[in-house]
Design a protein around this motif. Structure first.
Motif, mmCIF file in Angstrom:
data_model
loop_
_atom_site.group_PDB
_atom_site.id
_atom_site.type_symbol
_atom_site.label_atom_id
_atom_site.label_comp_id
_atom_site.label_asym_id
_atom_site.label_seq_id
_atom_site.Cartn_x
_atom_site.Cartn_y
_atom_site.Cartn_z
ATOM 1 N N CYS A 1 -11.907 12.506 -63.625
ATOM 2 C CA CYS A 1 -11.242 13.562 -62.883
ATOM 3 C C CYS A 1 -12.194 14.750 -62.840
ATOM 4 N N ALA B 1 -17.322 10.907 -59.013
ATOM 5 C CA ALA B 1 -16.185 11.802 -58.773
ATOM 6 C C ALA B 1 -16.663 13.180 -58.312
ATOM 7 N N ALA C 1 -17.567 12.871 -54.686
ATOM 8 C CA ALA C 1 -16.335 12.809 -53.889
ATOM 9 C C ALA C 1 -15.647 14.175 -53.847
ATOM 10 N N ALA C 2 -15.658 14.901 -54.959
ATOM 11 C CA ALA C 2 -15.050 16.238 -54.980
ATOM 12 C C ALA C 2 -15.830 17.171 -54.053
ATOM 13 N N ASP D 1 -14.843 16.396 -50.595
ATOM 14 C CA ASP D 1 -13.522 16.989 -50.356
ATOM 15 C C ASP D 1 -13.685 18.481 -50.013
ATOM 16 N N HIS E 1 -11.536 18.195 -55.201
ATOM 17 C CA HIS E 1 -11.084 17.450 -56.376
ATOM 18 C C HIS E 1 -11.331 15.980 -56.148
ATOM 19 N N HIS E 2 -11.446 15.260 -57.223
ATOM 20 C CA HIS E 2 -11.396 13.802 -57.091
ATOM 21 C C HIS E 2 -10.898 13.192 -58.381
#
Ligand code: FES
Ligand code: FES
Lengths: 746, 158
Positions: free
Chosen positions: A455, A525, A528-529, A532, A591-592
């Motif tokens: 996370c 992550a 990816a965040a 985003d 966020h991811h």
């Protein structure tokens, strides 16, 4: 998340070697490790430990200790809840013994007092009455009928009837017709091996500071590889809700797997609750050796058949591992990893875990794999010697590759083994002549790698800088790697990113720093965040320009109108979008959250030149090279560092390190003087050669690198020593007396 | 146990503290003076994480009694960086990634500084033997030796 194969990516920052963000703190003494904090009104706790390998605890009288001036609280096993879950219950019993002490060093009581000296004195005032029981510390002895029983009723259904009660776990892997495979062989070699238990040997002993308020809120500071794991386990043992326990990971002074569980943390919490005061516990080195770590100790049989031209026709291994006094599944890893480097028609491995009166096993870098692969690679080397074949050619001939059905089931995707072997073969090290008396050892290594729960939050600050919040302690430079990936993805300079490791109240769950997962999973992550956040920043630009969100794209650190139809607008940089974010919808964050898979298995090859002193049996490592596939090396310095550090831990395991138990079942060498880890003067430079075969499961192609490098040294060194002394060595460590004995017997 | 009061100089500053007769210098530094740069890896003189200079001599502070520091000059990692910035060794350790977890680093820096004061141009082997009392479990020492040599070269040319 798949590899970005559609983009021909030219990395701008990933692959460079900037200074790590926590570097200054760590070279100036400012960085705070587990033992470096205090709290007002703090008590110090010490733990009383069993002097017996196996004993029934008849009674514990704490009254005298409790009555001492300055003693504020005493706890025993009775003060801890016993969770229903068997794994958690084992941790609870390991943290504090209940009816039996199961190994030398098992905790039986703890005292919190106003000073360390009083706590220490109070330990002496606790009266424990033991009924000493027969003990067993050797894995093979523990499997014999009639062996002392460590725990009863712990065997899983997979264990066949008729085995010793101490056998808790059995597993089997493989495929193909073994008998037919061996029938095709020109030569079959069958050997048995033993490896000693070793300790992770992190230089920082376990330490923690706990406080609990009267309304039940708790804070815990500790050195751990996973603050969320600590919260889960401690909350269960305390009967608390997770939200009421905030765990903050300190800087961590090494772990290598050994800090993926708890030992003292629940004790400090229970004492803090009992006394109403903050409680600090710091282990001594003696306690670290006797009660934490170590690896499994093993006994392994391997049988391999080979044709004259070096094709392996069949391989079989039987692995007996002991994870100490509690059930342990590490043997599965060994049984799966043993033959992973080979593309085989017929292969079978069987594994058993056996209870002994030793401390509960904790993970150590590629847990279970080094021992199994040591045994297999030793037999492969012996076959190469007998058949007069080049050891790298034989490995190239049999190497697993894309499409190979692995010895443990799955079919491999893109893997880097062949490239690694070929790089080793082409390297000047492999061609360098050896002097008389010198020998060269070779071994492959393998590790699964892991992804897991992850996370990440990424906050865009109004001044155009970025904060990344992640949940995995930085054990070897991961803040630098994470910052690099965030900077790369956003198109901003590395020094505009600050990565911090959050406590358990500030971020969602993250699995522990293990399985070589952090650069892979947290990196994935983070990317990816960042993506985003980029989508959100494009939407802000679209809003400002009055066009559709889809008409904006992110390039080179800025939002651009996508194509000629989107309109004519000058690009807006991250800093420009961030500066006006309060007018366009408020703060911007990405966020991811993911349970990541696709970690991608990892292979390495090590070459070791050495010589053995025939007078003393002492081995000197002359030259050492490590070849490993990193997928993509995000910060090459820290990738090399993993390869070098792992190799040296493996060298220590091969040559010196071992848990030595006396006949009384007590550990004979619980200190760095007698448990000898490699020192600077023992070693040459360790050449690290990084290969980059992109991992299909990561957008930048990253693979975990941390664990594989501890795997090959065991066999690389044993193969070198065996060739140097002309005797096949079958037991680790290759300590001078053992090697001398082999030389004399030859 | 009655306490002993001790007057010392730590990193150039006068420091008075009280300690018990059996207290180690390491404990006094960490617990009485709040200087937690020196670490306790073993408490028995085997790891070097607690290395400090006592009157210019490299010692394991876990093996020195705090009371022995009366009148002495003590140098710890906290005193290495000056107002003008990091010591060349500190910079070299960052630039060469000579630390992973960093817990051995304070002791190794103090030891390496002592080496370069004695021998500004050591061979790799001399570096390795001098640092043989400082355990590092993370790095395999390769990058540590390189960092010490880089700092030594920089200091020689300064
Ligand atoms: S703590 Fe002093 S030598 Fe280890
Ligand atoms: S960097 Fe971790 S012990 Fe040296």
């Amino acid at each position: 998340m798949a590899f970005d194969s559609h983009e021909k990516r030219q990395f701008k920052q990933v692959g460079t070697r900037p200074p790590r963000p926590d570097g200054v703190d760590k070279v100036t003494g400012r960085a705070q490790y587990g033992a470096d904090v205090t709290a007002p009104g703090m008590l110090t706790a010490r733990i009383l430990r069993s002097p017996h390998a196996h004993a029934r605890i008849v009674s514990i009288d704490t009254s005298e200790a409790e009555a001492m001036a300055g003693v504020k609280g005493v706890v025993t096993g009775r003060d801890f809840a016993l969770p229903e879950d068997a794994g958690l219950a084992d941790i609870a019993v390991n943290v504090m013994a209940r009816d039996k002490a199961l190994y030398d060093g098992h905790a039986v009581a703890a005292v919190a007092a106003v000073s360390p000296a009083i706590a220490k004195a109070a330990l002496k005032a606790i009266k424990v009455q033991y009924e000493v029981l027969p003990h067993v510390t050797d894995v093979d002895a523990a499997m014999q009928p009639g062996a002392p029983v460590v725990l009863e009723g712990r065997a899983l259904e997979s264990v066949p009837a008729g085995m010793s009660v101490n056998v808790t776990h059995a597993s089997e892997f493989g495929h193909g017709d073994l008998a037919a495979g061996f029938a095709k062989a020109d030569r079959i070699v069958e050997r048995s091996f033993k490896t000693a238990a070793t300790h992770q040997g992190y230089i920082e002993p376990h330490a923690c500071l706990a406080s609990v308020t009267v309304d039940g809120k708790a804070d815990l500071w500790c050195c751990t590889q996973g603050q969320f794991m600590v919260r889960t386990v401690c909350a269960a043992l305390m009967g608390m809700e997770a939200s009421q326990l905030r765990v903050t990971a300190s800087e961590i002074g090494g772990g290598f797997g050994g800090k993926t569980t708890v030992f003292i943390e629940p004790v400090a919490l229970v004492l803090a609750r009992k006394t109403g005061r903050p409680v600090k516990i710091t282990m001594t080195r003696d306690e670290v050796f006797r009660a934490t770590g170590p690896t499994v100790s093993t006994s392994i049989d391997v049988k391999i058949g080979m044709t004259k031209d070096g094709r392996i026709t069949a391989g079989e291994a039987r692995l007996r591992y002991s994870g100490g006094a509690f059930p342990c599944g590490t043997v599965d890893m060994g049984a799966m990893a043993a033959f992973a480097a080979y593309d085989l028609e017929a292969v079978r491995t069987q594994g058993w875990n056996v209870l002994t009166n030793r401390p509960k096993e904790a993970a150590y870098r590629a847990p279970g794999a080094p021992q199994a692969i040591y045994a297999v690679e030793s037999v492969v080397d012996e076959l190469c010697q007998i058949l007069k074949l080049d050891p790298l050619d034989v490995r190239i001939r049999n190497a697993a590759k894309k499409g190979t059905k692995s010895s443990y089931g799955p079919v491999f995707d893109d893997i880097g083994l062949l490239a690694t072997l070929e790089a080793a073969k082409a390297h000047p090290h492999y061609k360098a002549p050896l002097k008389p008396g010198q020998a060269r050892g070779v071994s492959c290594g393998f590790w699964f790698n892991f992804g897991g729960n992850t996370c990440v939050s990424l906050n865009v600050n109004t001044d155009g800088t970025v904060g990344v919040t992640e949940g995995n302690p930085d054990i070897g430079g991961s803040r630098a790697s994470i910052s690099l990936m965030a900077a790369e993805e956003l198109g901003i300079p590395y020094d505009k990113v600050r990565t911090i490791v959050a406590d358990t109240a500030s971020l969602g769950y993250n699995d522990v720093t293990d399985g070589s997962r952090v650069t892979f999973s947290v990196g994935l992550a983070t990317i990816a965040a960042a993506r985003d956040a980029k989508v959100k920043m494009c939407a802000r630009a679209a809003k400002i320009w009055g066009i559709d969100d889809e008409a904006v794209e992110w390039k080179d650190g800025a939002a651009w109108p996508a194509g000629p139809n989107a309109g004519q607008f000058p690009p807006m940089s991250l800093a420009e979008i961030a500066a006006v974010s309060f007018q366009t919808g408020g703060p911007i964050a990405g966020h991811h959250e993911v349970n990541a898979d696709g970690a991608g298995v990892s292979f390495g090859v090590h070459l070791c030149d050495l010589e053995v002193d025939p007078e003393t049996g002492k081995t000197t490592i002359l030259r050492y090279s490590v070849f490993q596939d990193a997928g993509k090396a995000v910060h090459p310095d820290y990738v090399e560092g993993q390869m070098q550090g792992g190799a040296v831990q493996g060298i220590g395991w091969a040559l010196n390190e071992e848990y030595i138990y006396g006949r009384d079942g007590r550990l004979q060498n619980p200190g760095f003087l007698d448990y000898r880890v490699p020192v600077a003067s023992d070693l040459p430079m360790i050449e690290a050669v990084i290969l980059e075969i992109p991992n299909p499961g990561h957008p930048y192609g990253v693979r975990g690198v941390g664990e594989t490098p501890i795997v090959p040294p065991l066999a690389a060194i044993s193969n070198g020593v065996s060739r140097a002394v002309g005797v096949r060595m079958q037991e680790l460590p290759l300590s001078p007396p053992r090697v001398l004995k082999a030389i004399k017997a030859a | 146990m009655s306490s002993i009061s001790v007057s010392t100089t730590v990193n150039g500053d006068p420091v008075d503290f009280v300690c018990t007769p059996d207290e180690s210098l390491l404990d006094a530094l960490r617990n009485r003076m709040g200087l937690t740069g020196a670490k306790e890896g073993c408490g028995t003189g085997d790891c070097g994480a607690c290395s400090v200079l006592l009157n210019g001599r490299l010692v394991c502070s876990c093996l020195v009694l705090a009371a022995e520091a009366e009148g002495a000059e003590i140098a710890t990692v906290e005193g290495m960086a000056g107002p003008e910035g990091l010591h060349p060794l500190q910079r070299a350790f960052i630039d060469h990634a000579a630390l992973q977890c960093g817990v051995c680093t304070p002791g190794i820096l103090v030891a390496a500084k002592a080496l370069l004061e004695k021998n500004p141009d050591p061979s790799d082997e001399e570096v390795r033997y001098w640092l043989a009392g400082n355990l590092c479990r993370c790095t395999g020492y390769d990058k540590i030796v390189r960092a010490v040599q880089a700092a030594a070269a920089e200091m020689r040319s300064a």
